[in-house]
Design an enzyme around this catalytic site. Sequence first.
Site, PDB file in Angstrom:
ATOM      1  N   GLU A 173      -2.492 -14.812  -1.460  1.00  0.00           N
ATOM      2  CA  GLU A 173      -1.433 -14.291  -2.349  1.00  0.00           C
ATOM      3  C   GLU A 173      -0.940 -15.391  -3.293  1.00  0.00           C
ATOM      4  OE1 GLU A 173       1.551 -11.896  -0.321  1.00  0.00           O
ATOM      5  OE2 GLU A 173       0.009 -10.482   0.303  1.00  0.00           O
ATOM      6  N   GLU A 296      -5.657  -7.980   3.809  1.00  0.00           N
ATOM      7  CA  GLU A 296      -4.395  -7.588   4.443  1.00  0.00           C
ATOM      8  C   GLU A 296      -4.146  -6.151   4.043  1.00  0.00           C
ATOM      9  OE1 GLU A 296      -0.885 -10.022   4.039  1.00  0.00           O
ATOM     10  OE2 GLU A 296      -2.091 -11.857   4.052  1.00  0.00           O
TER      11      GLU A 296
HETATM   12  O1  AHR Z   1       1.383  -9.914   6.711  1.00  0.00           O
HETATM   13  C1  AHR Z   1       2.635 -10.391   6.337  1.00  0.00           C
HETATM   14  C2  AHR Z   1       2.642 -11.034   4.953  1.00  0.00           C
HETATM   15  O2  AHR Z   1       2.355 -10.076   3.991  1.00  0.00           O
HETATM   16  C3  AHR Z   1       1.624 -12.108   4.706  1.00  0.00           C
HETATM   17  O3  AHR Z   1       2.031 -13.346   5.166  1.00  0.00           O
HETATM   18  C4  AHR Z   1       1.514 -12.119   3.225  1.00  0.00           C
HETATM   19  O4  AHR Z   1       0.252 -12.562   2.789  1.00  0.00           O
HETATM   20  C5  AHR Z   1       1.810 -10.692   2.836  1.00  0.00           C
HETATM   21  O5  AHR Z   1       2.720 -10.612   1.804  1.00  0.00           O
END
Ligand code: AHR
Length: 497
Positions: A173, A296
């Site tokens: 991110e 994710e």
């Molecule tokens: O999964 C929780 C968080 O969500 C992670 O650390 C981040 O990459 C995303 O915003």
Amino acid sequence: MTTISINPLDGIGTIHPNIYGHFAEHLGRCIYDGIWVGEDSPIANTGGFRNDLIAALRKLKPPVIRWPGGCFADDYHWQDGIGGREQRPRRINIHWGEVIETNQVGTQEFVQFCRLVGAEPYFCGNIGSGSPREIRDWVEYCNFPGDSTWARMRAAHGSPAPLNVTYWGVGNENWGCGGNFSPEDYGTEFRRTASFLRGFGGKQLYLIACGSPGNDVEWTNRFFRKLNKDYWAFNHIHGYACHYYCGTAGSATEYTTDQWYQLIGQGLQMEALVLQQRAAMDAYDPQRRIGLIVDEWGTWHPVEKGTNPAFLYQQNTLRDALVAATSLDIFNRHADKVVMANIAQTINVLQAMILTQGEQMLVTPTGYVYEMYAPHQGGKAVRAVVESETVTFKRGEKEENLPILAGSASLKEKTLFVTLTNIHATEACEVTVNLLGGASAQAGQARILSGEIHAHNTFEKPEALTPQSGALQAVGSSFKVNLPPASVMAAEIQLGA
Ligand code: AHR
């Protein structure tokens, strides 16, 4: 009438097992008090990792686990997590509640954990607060087979043989918590960092670039526009990783029937992400050399009452299971492009497969979906076209429709594996399964996860919702399958010669 027409001769591509990957971050009770209890814990463990968890995870067959973050990764300095545990520094986890990170689980421990559960590690490097040298040295520590100082150190820490870590994320991110870069600036960072990452000993690394926030096609276009003229850098991007959290509707366990559909509908937006991101990538990479990754994803509910808001602990119901099932079906149907997906997260955080409380442990409905879907791993995804009745529900004042049925199919030799989801909250769905291309079923068996829409497992009733097995009347080139309301089915169908 609702049908699924499956053509075993119309292959899409091999379903990469890594589509069934996980994500485990140093966040809340995922690592500490989750997978790791420490060697001196009264909870039975192997080298500090809970035995009950290892046994449960092995059944879910995670092929790959991403670590150590998440946002945590871009402030993690891997050298904090090697050597004698008592000497490891205590750092602040600035992203997740300012708790003290004791670094008891570091590189060697995490690789050991992956080996215990049968998964490959996927390490996410620090681009935000780290340096190219730092991640380059981490690769050397893990993988160099020769006699360098870092390799000697690895041996002294218990692993004379290389750890063979293949998957390396170049940041996380980086449009946000990983450094707030623009796509162009991140492109520069990617190029610079990748220049120093080597496979060593003839091994090929798999480098994963940070992709867009959700389905942000502009980020993707700007990132690839920056790098695609740069032959060297472009050829060192193996995977491109987007994140998509479908959020919540109501709370984890309390929701109306409309909110049931709302969240499942939000989950189904994954299809638009895959379609639009792969189309954007095709413009720069027409040979489709670079894999699309969603490293994710999942639901994100308000935290359970009474828990630390920074720990992102949430319950998990049949609704989460349907989001998981329909998302995995989307990835399967795009097996020619999607090469990895990592649900967030393995245990005790967000849409977890496993929850723990002291000595107790339970598998969530989402965890059972992973177990049920595991036979898709490595199968040949085959065309499965759904024609479905729809259900109407409300989002605020607006009415929306969703198809009742979702699904995907894969083939291994003469076994067709079909997964189906009946999204309807209260009505069963009779599905006509049509086998095309001259295929004919001889026999079948199925597992079904179904219940009242709020059904979930608790520490008082850890097996309130588990998959049930049964025979399937699968004979001939067309047959009917009855799906109970709010259900996920995984069917193994033997095809004739
Ligand atoms: O999964 C929780 C968080 O969500 C992670 O650390 C981040 O990459 C995303 O915003």
